[in-house]
Design an enzyme around this catalytic site. Structure first.
Site, PDB file in Angstrom:
ATOM      1  N   HIS A  52       0.899  -1.289  -0.249  1.00 58.87           N
ATOM      2  CA  HIS A  52       0.010  -0.039   0.039  1.00 58.87           C
ATOM      3  C   HIS A  52       1.001   1.310   0.077  1.00 58.87           C
ATOM      4  O   HIS A  52       1.580   1.629   1.032  1.00 58.87           O
ATOM      5  CB  HIS A  52      -0.976  -0.065   1.205  1.00 58.87           C
ATOM      6  N   HIS A  54       1.442   4.945  -2.928  1.00 58.15           N
ATOM      7  CA  HIS A  54       1.167   5.599  -4.011  1.00 58.15           C
ATOM      8  C   HIS A  54       2.418   6.233  -5.015  1.00 58.15           C
ATOM      9  O   HIS A  54       1.918   6.193  -6.308  1.00 58.15           O
ATOM     10  CB  HIS A  54      -0.077   6.656  -3.554  1.00 58.15           C
ATOM     11  N   GLN A 134      -9.003  10.877  -0.714  1.00 55.95           N
ATOM     12  CA  GLN A 134      -9.655  10.590  -1.544  1.00 55.95           C
ATOM     13  C   GLN A 134     -10.697  11.793  -2.204  1.00 55.95           C
ATOM     14  O   GLN A 134     -11.278  12.385  -1.576  1.00 55.95           O
ATOM     15  CB  GLN A 134     -10.466   9.354  -1.386  1.00 55.95           C
ATOM     16  N   HIS A 209      -4.911   0.442   6.371  1.00 59.16           N
ATOM     17  CA  HIS A 209      -4.526   1.202   7.218  1.00 59.16           C
ATOM     18  C   HIS A 209      -5.276   1.476   8.865  1.00 59.16           C
ATOM     19  O   HIS A 209      -6.168   2.401   8.818  1.00 59.16           O
ATOM     20  CB  HIS A 209      -3.909   2.755   6.741  1.00 59.16           C
ATOM     21  N   ASN A 212      -6.904   4.625  10.835  1.00 58.14           N
ATOM     22  CA  ASN A 212      -6.957   5.793  10.008  1.00 58.14           C
ATOM     23  C   ASN A 212      -8.246   5.495   9.119  1.00 58.14           C
ATOM     24  O   ASN A 212      -8.236   4.356   8.578  1.00 58.14           O
ATOM     25  CB  ASN A 212      -5.747   5.985   9.183  1.00 58.14           C
ATOM     26  N   ASP A 241       4.751   5.703  10.183  1.00 55.53           N
ATOM     27  CA  ASP A 241       5.796   6.868   9.745  1.00 55.53           C
ATOM     28  C   ASP A 241       5.775   7.964  10.957  1.00 55.53           C
ATOM     29  O   ASP A 241       6.684   8.605  11.061  1.00 55.53           O
ATOM     30  CB  ASP A 241       5.122   7.588   8.652  1.00 55.53           C
ATOM     31  N   ILE A 243       3.612   9.662  12.198  1.00 56.48           N
ATOM     32  CA  ILE A 243       2.691  10.828  12.069  1.00 56.48           C
ATOM     33  C   ILE A 243       1.207  10.165  11.946  1.00 56.48           C
ATOM     34  O   ILE A 243       0.611  10.591  12.992  1.00 56.48           O
ATOM     35  CB  ILE A 243       2.730  11.715  10.687  1.00 56.48           C
ATOM     36  N   HIS A 244       0.744   9.141  11.485  1.00 60.20           N
ATOM     37  CA  HIS A 244      -0.232   8.604  11.260  1.00 60.20           C
ATOM     38  C   HIS A 244      -0.845   8.009  12.651  1.00 60.20           C
ATOM     39  O   HIS A 244      -2.009   7.896  12.793  1.00 60.20           O
ATOM     40  CB  HIS A 244      -0.565   7.765  10.134  1.00 60.20           C
ATOM     41  N   ASP A 267       2.084   3.820   2.914  1.00 63.26           N
ATOM     42  CA  ASP A 267       1.251   4.804   2.124  1.00 63.26           C
ATOM     43  C   ASP A 267       1.747   6.024   1.522  1.00 63.26           C
ATOM     44  O   ASP A 267       1.490   7.127   1.962  1.00 63.26           O
ATOM     45  CB  ASP A 267       0.194   5.098   3.289  1.00 63.26           C
TER      46      ASP A 267
END
Length: 377
Positions: A52, A54, A134, A209, A212, A241, A243-244, A267
């Site tokens: 996962h 991008h 999204q 994820h 999230n 990371d 952060i998430h 991600d």
């Protein structure tokens, strides 16, 4: 090739001091060749598997350009990520079709870099309330004929699809996708426990994820997280990371699901490996400051990460996750989730010789071997 002097990863034992051999593209019991790779002072781990992400280095998988996908594959390999299942966004069907065609063409060309094992359709079968970064204009109810068209365009390369199980037609969609050989992931959803559990019992086996874009783990409605825990075999993704997901939640997730089920993902966005600034993402703009990426003008909305999977592995270790558990979550578990565990994800004899040498103290990369070929030392 003989790889000597390292602490070699093993799925059951963790790390042990032993030599590792390759014969051509495969790990072997011995090697007829004279080439030796010194791994003294290093951990030897399987090449990472990211199911996962991008994009990176200014390129996005959703742009569906052959040149961009090649740049992504080359960069990821340089970061020790040897197998990729990049994710598309919520986009119109014609653009999703181009993404699928580009994936199939790239695999057929086999032009180097990390292997793109397939595609992850993170959109468009999501709910509006939890769409996150999204583009809501292109959301679509779960649609079996549409998935079949996309799988045909991908020549069978669609390996993962994310779905919000409260959307109309979701249960039929999940069963049909599983019959097509596609792993179904629950995510970008407001589903409660009962709906999420029904999705997992219908055949979904993955959670996009974790924490999230889904309801929180609450004591009266444990939601997707509780349902995923209660159904054996469901594998949750985690963006590690820094952060998430808070470090405490990372530790709790590993304790809750166990090392056998956890999957670390990056991600990562096209801004990964790039300087701070503004970048396009799924028909919108994001802004990046340090290791935080948000929708432009909406600093409260995270838009993915700018950390590679290797960076996420190091972050997990810094949070207190044992190295062997973090390695498993970046290698065997994700390989299993997309059906390539028979050739990747461990350093067993007969597997593809894709591996990374990590310095013992810093976990920095000393060397990479991809399918028996030394990439960098």
């Amino acid at each position: 090739m003989r790889i000597t002097g390292g602490q070699v990863f093993d799925l059951e034992q963790g790390f042990s001091a032993r030599d590792l051999y390759t014969d051509g593209a495969l790990i072997s019991k011995s090697s007829a060749g004279e080439e030796t790779l010194d791994a003294s002072g290093c951990y030897v781990i399987p090449g990472l598997v990211d199911v996962h992400f991008h994009g990176c280095v200014g390129e996005d998988f959703s742009d569906a350009t052959p040149e961009g996908l090649q740049k992504i594959a080359d960069y990821e390999l340089s970061q020790g990520v040897t197998y990729l299942c990049p994710a598309g966004m919520t986009l119109p069907e014609d653009q999703l079709t181009e993404i699928c065609k580009t994936t199939a063409a790239h695999r057929a060309k086999n032009s180097g870099g990390a292997e793109v094992v397939g595609a992850h359709l993170e959109g468009p079968f999501l709910c509006a309330a939890k769409k996150g970064a999204q583009n809501g204009a292109f959301l679509h109810d779960p649609d079996v004929p549409m998935l079949k068209r996309l799988q045909d365009a991908a020549e069978g390369c669609v390996k993962l699809v994310t779905v919000a199980p409260e959307q109309p037609g979701s249960m039929e969609f999940i069963r049909a996708a599983v019959e097509m050989g596609v792993t179904v992931s629950v995510g970008h959803t407001v589903a409660g426990y009962e709906t999420a559990r029904a999705a997992f019992e219908a055949g979904a086996s993955h959670a996009t994820h974790l924490f999230n874009a889904m309801p929180p783990f609450a004591h009266r409605d444990p939601g997707v997280i509780g349902a995923a825990f209660d159904v054996p075999g469901v594998q949750p993704e985690l963006i590690c990371d820094g952060i998430h997901v808070h470090g405490s939640a990372v530790r709790a997730a590993f304790r809750l699901f166990g090392k056998e089920r956890m999957i670390l993902i990056s991600d990562s966005l096209r801004a990964t490996g790039m300087p701070d600034g503004e970048y396009p993402f799924g028909g919108q703009m994001i802004e990046v400051h340090g290791n935080r990426a948000t929708i432009l003008g909406h600093p409260e909305t995270l838009a993915g990460s700018v950390t590679s999977l290797m960076g996420c592995l190091r972050q997990a270790v810094s949070f207190g996750i044992p190295l062997a558990d973090a390695v498993r979550a970046c290698t065997y578990n994700p390989a299993q989730s997309v059906g390539i565990e028979n050739r990747a994800g461990t350093l067993d004899v007969g597997k593809e010789a894709s591996l990374v040498l990590l310095e013992r103290e810093s976990l920095s990369i000393r060397g990479i071997v991809f399918k028996g070929r030394v990439v960098t030392v």
